[in-house]
Design an enzyme around this catalytic site. Structure first.
Site, short mmCIF file in Angstrom:
data_model
loop_
_atom_site.label_atom_id
_atom_site.label_comp_id
_atom_site.label_asym_id
_atom_site.label_seq_id
_atom_site.Cartn_x
_atom_site.Cartn_y
_atom_site.Cartn_z
N SER A 143 0.85 -1.19 0.00
CA SER A 143 0.00 0.00 0.00
C SER A 143 0.88 1.23 0.00
CB SER A 143 -0.90 0.02 1.24
OG SER A 143 -1.53 1.28 1.39
N TYR A 157 -1.75 -0.17 10.26
CA TYR A 157 -1.86 -0.78 8.92
C TYR A 157 -0.64 -0.41 8.08
CZ TYR A 157 -3.57 -1.18 4.08
OH TYR A 157 -3.71 -1.45 2.73
#
Length: 248
Positions: A143, A157
């Site tokens: 990501s 995250y």
């Protein structure tokens, strides 16, 4: 290309994973889709089969070591030897400041995003070792958060995705001599249901003005990057992180 070149896509029943499975099926690969509830993949499977592709969905919790081994074994038994793995399964956990994050949620996100990726990669490598053929590869889905840190939203995250990128590089260098490639795709914000699951369905529209291209990504655009890294066209790419972020 033989229809029996099996690719496993974890977390493949929806969103980016479903787009990757659809894209790879169009290239002639057989797809084994891992998901918590295979019934969620019914529409995806019907679409792949309608285009002449071959796919199945099996239950998979990537944090359970025994379940990972059973999933890979069942996929190979039904669709042939493993050619590539796309490690897509991942969760964000709740949005908010890190100081307010519950430790249980912290561990769950780390287990799914990092430990799950490692367990699936290890199982793939063990199966690659049985049949040393060309083109074997692993693609991990990271990501843009790995680079931005996502302060105030999901630092936990972001940390797991940064770890996935370090894992990608280290593993790529470890197995390059065996002819196995390991790469990653790092999407920016993509219009999928993951935002609603995190409690912020409007996030893509809110983020879009910050993106240099003026919009968020679509799952099919991430799928193109993953398909290239799997393909022979990327034969000299390993240890790479391909950022597909609209300029972020």
């Amino acid at each position: 290309m033989s229809a029996q070149r099996l690719i496993i896509v974890t977390g493949g029943s929806r969103g980016i994973g479903a787009a990757i499975a659809t894209r790879l099926a169009r290239e002639g690969y057989a797809l084994a889709i891992g998901c918590r509830y295979p019934i969620e993949a019914r529409q995806l499977l019907e679409g792949i089969e309608a285009e002449g592709g071959q796919a199945l969905a099996l239950p998979l919790d990537v944090v359970q070591e025994g379940e990972v081994a059973r999933f890979f074994a069942a996929a190979e038994e039904r669709l042939g030897p493993l050619h590539a793995l796309v490690n897509n399964a991942g969760i964000t956990g709740p949005l908010g400041r890190f100081v307010d994050l519950d430790a249980t949620e912290m561990r769950r996100v780390t287990d799914v995003n990092l430990t799950g990726t490692m367990l699936c990669a290890r199982e793939a490598l063990r199966r690659f070792a049985v049949r040393e053929v060309s083109g074997r590869s692993i693609v991990n889905i990271s990501s843009v958060a790995a680079a931005t840190g996502s302060p105030g939203e999901y630092v936990h995250y972001a940390a797991t995705k940064a770890a996935v990128e370090a894992f990608t590089l280290g593993l790529a260098r470890e197995v390059a001599g065996q002819g196995i490639r390991v790469n990653a795709v790092a999407p920016g914000t993509v219009r999928t249901g993951i935002h609603a699951l995190a409690g912020d369905p409007g996030r893509p529209d809110r983020i879009a003005p910050r993106v240099p291209m003026g919009r968020v990504g679509e799952p099919a655009e991430i799928a193109e990057a993953a398909a290239w890294l799997v393909s022979d066209a990327a034969s000299y790419a390993t240890g790479a992180v391909l950022r597909v972020t609209g300029g972020l």
